[in-house]
Design a protein around this motif. Structure first.
Motif, PDB file in Angstrom:
ATOM      1  N   HIS A 315       0.836  -1.208   0.000  1.00  0.00           N
ATOM      2  CA  HIS A 315       0.000   0.000   0.000  1.00  0.00           C
ATOM      3  C   HIS A 315       0.865   1.252   0.000  1.00  0.00           C
ATOM      4  CE1 HIS A 315      -2.360   3.248   1.898  1.00  0.00           C
ATOM      5  NE2 HIS A 315      -3.389   2.695   1.262  1.00  0.00           N
ATOM      6  N   LEU A 345      -7.976   2.913  -0.219  1.00  0.00           N
ATOM      7  CA  LEU A 345      -7.364   2.390  -1.448  1.00  0.00           C
ATOM      8  C   LEU A 345      -7.864   3.233  -2.614  1.00  0.00           C
ATOM      9  CD1 LEU A 345      -7.769  -1.411  -0.664  1.00  0.00           C
ATOM     10  CD2 LEU A 345      -5.591  -0.232  -1.002  1.00  0.00           C
ATOM     11  N   TYR A 349      -4.960   2.927  -7.719  1.00  0.00           N
ATOM     12  CA  TYR A 349      -4.371   1.613  -7.503  1.00  0.00           C
ATOM     13  C   TYR A 349      -4.949   0.650  -8.541  1.00  0.00           C
ATOM     14  CZ  TYR A 349      -2.641   2.752  -2.745  1.00  0.00           C
ATOM     15  OH  TYR A 349      -1.982   3.291  -1.677  1.00  0.00           O
ATOM     16  N   ARG A 354      -5.655  -3.729  -5.475  1.00  0.00           N
ATOM     17  CA  ARG A 354      -6.616  -3.385  -4.422  1.00  0.00           C
ATOM     18  C   ARG A 354      -7.203  -4.653  -3.798  1.00  0.00           C
ATOM     19  NH1 ARG A 354      -9.558   1.658  -5.110  1.00  0.00           N
ATOM     20  NH2 ARG A 354     -11.503   0.500  -5.011  1.00  0.00           N
ATOM     21  N   ILE A 357      -4.430  -6.536  -1.733  1.00  0.00           N
ATOM     22  CA  ILE A 357      -4.144  -5.865  -0.465  1.00  0.00           C
ATOM     23  C   ILE A 357      -5.248  -6.152   0.551  1.00  0.00           C
ATOM     24  CG2 ILE A 357      -3.997  -3.605   0.653  1.00  0.00           C
ATOM     25  CD1 ILE A 357      -2.455  -2.594  -1.770  1.00  0.00           C
TER      26      ILE A 357
END
Length: 400
Positions: A315, A345, A349, A354, A357
């Motif tokens: 991240h 997020l 991204y 996303r 993560i």
């Protein structure tokens, strides 16, 4: 925007598959035309990794395909040196039958290689950092720049603690992987405990992000792959998995070739077991920001704590800075543990990142993916991101 050239599907993958014992993967890379004697920055070849991990089938396959039985890495070790240090007797016999030699001799079989204090001039050492346990210096050993990590005297003077450290360091000496920092030995006859590791002059991922900010997707995913591969190696170590427990950007270093390597695994384990250290995993190292909720709540935990930390590092690479950096680290950890708080997020991204993560920082540790699955997904994401920007790769390029 400058994009790092990636080689996840090239020579580097041959090294990865060799260390994993993935015969199909090794054959696939060799069939692509990847040379069996390509090496990483440390000049470690596929045969080194297969010999170190006890992968007999891979050793035989690589030798059949022309791998150099006596190739030496940056530290003068051959595949036979690595096989001997881990006690893989069958592989030793195979390598010796093919003309293998062990130039480091008894050093490869010493439980914890001790370096005489006179070989390292600590008086001329250059301070390059400070960790939770002591200072880190750049010194020269046998003509090569290395890092000397000192252990503070209250710790080093405690005989029980000192023995625990030496036991851990002896264990580190058995580890060989392109994505973990190489332990070299411990200084003897010194008034403090000092151990040597390879020196990585490009600094840490923390330094990189502080200087560059947000990374482009290809670079970020390439870096994530490096970290995941190193962590996967540690988690699959036999007979006991190695849980890092303190995976942060400061504990990920970059070598001259641009590859990331995980360091300082295992230290927090000793600290937790020995209260006398005066060190807590949650101390001033910034670890709170990357801590899994179950650790903060002092619950039992397993390998997935590293997956949680990994999610926050990924991240941060896309964000360019730590999340909630204006808040005290302990407050951040507390909210994650008791309010299920997670960083936002943003839409920039990549969607698959996303999703990954979110899986990795899931509140339920049992739901988080294993690193081997993360690697497979990241490899696919990397190919997709490279196609977007038109990056190709030459399979015959050698990593030096």
């Amino acid at each position: 925007m400058q994009v790092q050239k990636s080689d996840s599907d090239g020579p580097y993958r041959l090294l990865y598959c060799s260390g994993k014992g993935n015969k199909w993967g090794v054959m696939q890379e060799l069939d692509k035309g990847v040379e069996p004697n390509v090496g990483d920055y440390d000049r470690r070849k596929a045969l080194h990794l297969a010999a170190c991990e006890g992968c007999t089938e891979i050793v035989l396959l690589l030798l059949e395909k022309g791998a150099d039985v006596n190739s030496t890495d940056r530290w003068g070790r051959t595949p036979l040196s690595d096989a001997r240090s881990l006690g893989h007797l069958e592989i030793c016999k195979i390598l010796e039958a093919h003309g293998g030699i062990d130039p480091v001799g008894l050093d490869s079989q010493t439980p914890c290689y001790q370096i005489h204090y006179s070989e390292v001039h600590m008086k001329g050492a250059i301070l390059i950092g400070e960790g939770a346990f002591g200072e880190v210096y750049k010194v020269k050993w046998r003509g090569t720049e290395v890092a000397a990590k000192t252990i503070r005297s209250p710790i080093a003077s405690n005989e029980t603690v000192r023995k625990a450290f030496l036991k851990e360091l002896a264990f580190w000496q058995t580890l060989r992987h392109p994505n973990i920092v190489q332990f070299l030995g411990v200084l003897k006859d010194s008034d403090r405990l000092i151990f040597l590791t390879e020196y990585l002059q490009n600094g840490s991922l923390y330094d990189i992000l502080k200087k560059k900010g947000r990374l482009d997707p290809v670079t970020a995913v390439s870096y994530a792959l490096d970290i995941a591969r190193g962590m996967n190696y540690l988690h699959h170590h036999k007979p006991h998995a190695i849980i890092h427990r303190d995976l942060t950007p400061r504990n990920v270093l970059q070598d001259e070739a641009g590859r990331l390597k995980v360091t300082d695994f295992g230290l927090s384990k000793i600290a937790q077991e020995k209260d006398v250290y005066g060190y807590k995993m949650t101390g001033g190292t910034g670890s709170y920001r990357y801590m899994a909720p179950e650790v903060y709540r002092r619950e039992s935990y397993g390998k997935s704590v590293d997956v949680f930390s990994f999610a926050l590092i990924v991240h941060e690479m896309f964000q360019g800075r730590p999340s909630n950096r204006e808040e005290p680290p302990e407050h951040v950890a507390d909210k994650r543990a008791y309010e299920d708080s997670r960083p936002p997020l943003p839409s920039y991204y990549p969607e698959r990142i996303r999703v990954l993560i979110k899986q990795c920082w899931h509140r339920n540790p049992d739901v988080r993916p294993k690193f081997e699955d993360i690697i497979t997904e990241l490899e696919s994401i990397l190919e997709s991101e490279k196609r977007k920007v038109g990056i190709g790769f030459c399979h015959n390029c050698v990593i030096l």
